[in-house]
Design an enzyme around this catalytic site. Structure first.
Site, short mmCIF file in Angstrom:
data_model
loop_
_atom_site.label_atom_id
_atom_site.label_comp_id
_atom_site.label_asym_id
_atom_site.label_seq_id
_atom_site.Cartn_x
_atom_site.Cartn_y
_atom_site.Cartn_z
CD GLU A 276 -3.16 -1.52 -0.17
OE1 GLU A 276 -2.81 0.03 -0.30
OE2 GLU A 276 -3.45 -2.19 0.08
CD1 TRP A 279 -2.36 3.23 -4.05
CD2 TRP A 279 -2.06 2.40 -6.11
NE1 TRP A 279 -3.19 3.42 -5.08
CE2 TRP A 279 -3.30 3.48 -5.56
CE3 TRP A 279 -2.11 1.74 -6.96
CZ2 TRP A 279 -3.87 3.32 -7.33
CZ3 TRP A 279 -2.63 1.73 -8.38
CH2 TRP A 279 -3.19 2.88 -8.32
CD1 TRP A 307 -18.21 10.94 -18.74
CD2 TRP A 307 -18.90 9.73 -17.24
NE1 TRP A 307 -16.66 9.90 -18.40
CE2 TRP A 307 -17.28 9.31 -17.36
CE3 TRP A 307 -19.77 8.82 -16.18
CZ2 TRP A 307 -16.22 8.16 -16.35
CZ3 TRP A 307 -18.79 7.39 -15.09
CH2 TRP A 307 -16.93 7.61 -15.41
CG ASN A 342 -8.42 1.92 0.21
OD1 ASN A 342 -8.37 2.36 -0.35
ND2 ASN A 342 -8.13 0.20 -0.32
CD1 TRP A 360 -13.73 9.63 -14.67
CD2 TRP A 360 -12.06 10.50 -13.25
NE1 TRP A 360 -12.35 10.30 -15.45
CE2 TRP A 360 -11.73 10.15 -14.57
CE3 TRP A 360 -11.21 11.82 -12.26
CZ2 TRP A 360 -10.61 11.85 -14.63
CZ3 TRP A 360 -10.32 11.94 -12.29
CH2 TRP A 360 -10.08 12.02 -13.14
CD1 TRP A 383 -11.58 9.74 -6.93
CD2 TRP A 383 -13.90 9.11 -7.71
NE1 TRP A 383 -12.47 9.79 -5.75
CE2 TRP A 383 -13.75 8.96 -6.37
CE3 TRP A 383 -13.98 7.98 -8.22
CZ2 TRP A 383 -15.00 8.87 -5.84
CZ3 TRP A 383 -15.57 8.20 -7.82
CH2 TRP A 383 -15.92 7.98 -6.85
#
Length: 483
Positions: A276, A279, A307, A342, A360, A383
């Site tokens: 993590e 990341w 969208w 998370n 988004w 996102w």
């Protein structure tokens, strides 16, 4: 006589393991610590409301630590390229030391400060303070930036363990502050004295500042870290580290976190947790090499995704009124505590962009304003991951079912009962699907669907089918196919 030095604090509000501070102290002269709130430089990425609450508390903690060591913090508001050269001129400092900013606006700000100082024969010296490795110096074997997480993480691990963290200096010889500094209450952060404190509940959950970061890190390393790979997906328990706001504001360095994790436990939980941290590094790597990431899809074909913006749907999601308990619990946790688990972030984001077909960027903007850990790199990358438009993203056709996610990761409804109290008395069998509960069970639990708690804003199956149809309608060139 040693020339005075300025230390410019940015997103690294701590004293321990601070390379820029250590470099500023190395000559042995006096130091002026400075923080500049430069909203104009940040532009549309200026700190959101929740971030400003945290920043105010964090600056107060930093100022106290600096004053105790002999160097009070000078606060200023305005353009950094104007304020910092003026302070250097007033103090006679020839160098300013600072952490390197990775955000596009921070990089541009650094360039302007460098140019303004150079005109007067002074220097801006940048250091690594918020990452394990600087993204501009880390590339694949072909010399190109990484676009996929897994090879990036493998390369980071192959590069060796991070060096040992630096200790906090016991004393910092401070310069006399020149005129023009601002008080913390007047610098323009929230809540404003005398006005309603909308963030009053945050303090129940958080202790901003370096001491709070170290306390949380120690608690995590001694407790949940060992089982992190099993508990990190369960929002009803304290199975994650909760370090994200402290890392975002640099109250603890990733190097400190890395070494504490290595020393705190053994096994797969540690390795999962360190992934993590990598990341987070990967998100910054992407942002450095793809500065358009906060605004544009990293996969250009998604720029014309069909969208269906709808203010009513967006507002229901923001307020935790979608009718899906795990989603609503997450959105209410966010509003009341400034943070969201998370796993639940992924589920709530998926519902917005998949089932509801909302852009988004609208979700990212809401998180930016309401998250205490709002981080431009991680927020944008995450996102885009959920929306399927990032370079290393979940495929758009991977749609999280909010009911199944709730039943899998919050099986007894502990999380939902805490944040959606109107459902607290429902049996576990119906806590994630109250619309299926018999009328007698609803009545006994005091649940009035469609009144106190809404019915689902969209049927999960229909929402998934609509999302896949929208994906199919998008041609490979990014245009939308004719109906």
């Amino acid at each position: 006589m040693t020339t005075p030095v300025l230390i410019w604090f940015r997103h690294d509000l701590r004293l321990a393991d601070h390379a820029a501070l250590a470099a500023a102290l190395e000559p042995g002269g006096k130091v002026l610590p400075v923080f500049v709130l430069d909203d104009e430089a940040a532009g549309e990425h200026r700190y959101g409301a929740a971030s400003r609450w945290w920043l105010k508390q964090s600056l107060a903690a930093l100022a106290g630590s600096l004053a105790a060591r002999g160097a009070p913090l000078l606060l200023a508001k305005g353009r950094a390229e104007t304020i910092l050269p003026a302070l250097a001129d007033a103090t006679g400092a020839l160098a300013i030391h600072a952490g390197r900013g990775v955000e596009p606006w921070a990089r541009a700000q650094s360039r302007r400060v460098h140019e303004a100082l150079a005109d007067a024969g002074r220097t801006l010296q940048l250091h690594t303070t918020v990452l394990l490795r600087e993204p501009h110096g880390f590339a694949s074997g072909s010399g190109k930036p990484y676009a996929v997480y897994t090879p990036f993480a493998k390369a980071m691990l192959a590069a060796g363990e991070p060096g040992a963290p630096l200790p906090a200096p016991p004393r910092i010889p401070g310069l006399e502050q020149p005129a023009g500094g601002e008080s913390l209450d007047r610098i323009g952060l929230y809540p404003v004295p005398g006005e309603p404190d909308w963030a009053a509940g945050f303090a129940q959950h958080w202790q901003p500042g370096e001491a709070g970061a170290q306390a949380r890190l120690a608690r995590f390393a001694a407790g949940a870290l060992a089982g992190y790979d099993e508990t990190r997906n369960q929002p009803g328990i304290e199975g994650s580290s909760g370090l994200s706001p402290h890392l975002r504001w640099g109250e603890v360095s990733p190097r400190q976190v890395w070494h504490a994790a290595r020393a705190g436990a053994k096994g797969s939980g540690v390795e999962t947790f360190l992934k993590e941290i990598l990341w987070r590094e990967f998100a910054y790597h992407l942002l450095w090499h793809r500065p358009e990431m906060p605004e544009r899809c990293l996969r250009p074909t998604y720029e014309n995704f069909p969208w269906e913006p709808d203010a009513r749907l967006l507002a229901a999601w923001q307020r935790g009124r979608t009718g899906y308990p795990i989603v609503d619990a997450g959105m209410r946790q966010l509003w009341r505590s400034g943070w969201m688990h998370n796993r639940v972030r992924m589920v709530t984001a998926s519902l917005l962009v998949k089932h509801l077909l909302q852009p988004w960027r609208d979700g990212a903007a809401w998180f930016w304003d309401t998250l205490l850990d709002a981080d431009l790199a991680s927020n944008s990358a995450s996102w885009q991951w959920v929306a399927g438009c990032g370079t290393d993203a979940a495929p758009y056709f991977r749609v999280f079912n909010p009911v199944l996610q709730g039943e899998k990761f919050d099986p007894d409804g502990t999380y939902v009962r805490r944040w959606v109290p109107e459902l607290a008395k429902l049996p576990a069998a119906f806590i994630h699907r109250p619309w299926e509960a018999p009328e007698g069970i609803l009545a006994a639990a005091g649940v009035r669907l469609g009144q106190a708690y809404p019915r689902p804003i969209v049927d999960a199956g229909e929402g998934r089918a609509r999302a896949l149809a929208a994906l199919a309608a998008m041609r490979p060139d990014g245009a939308v196919a004719a109906a």
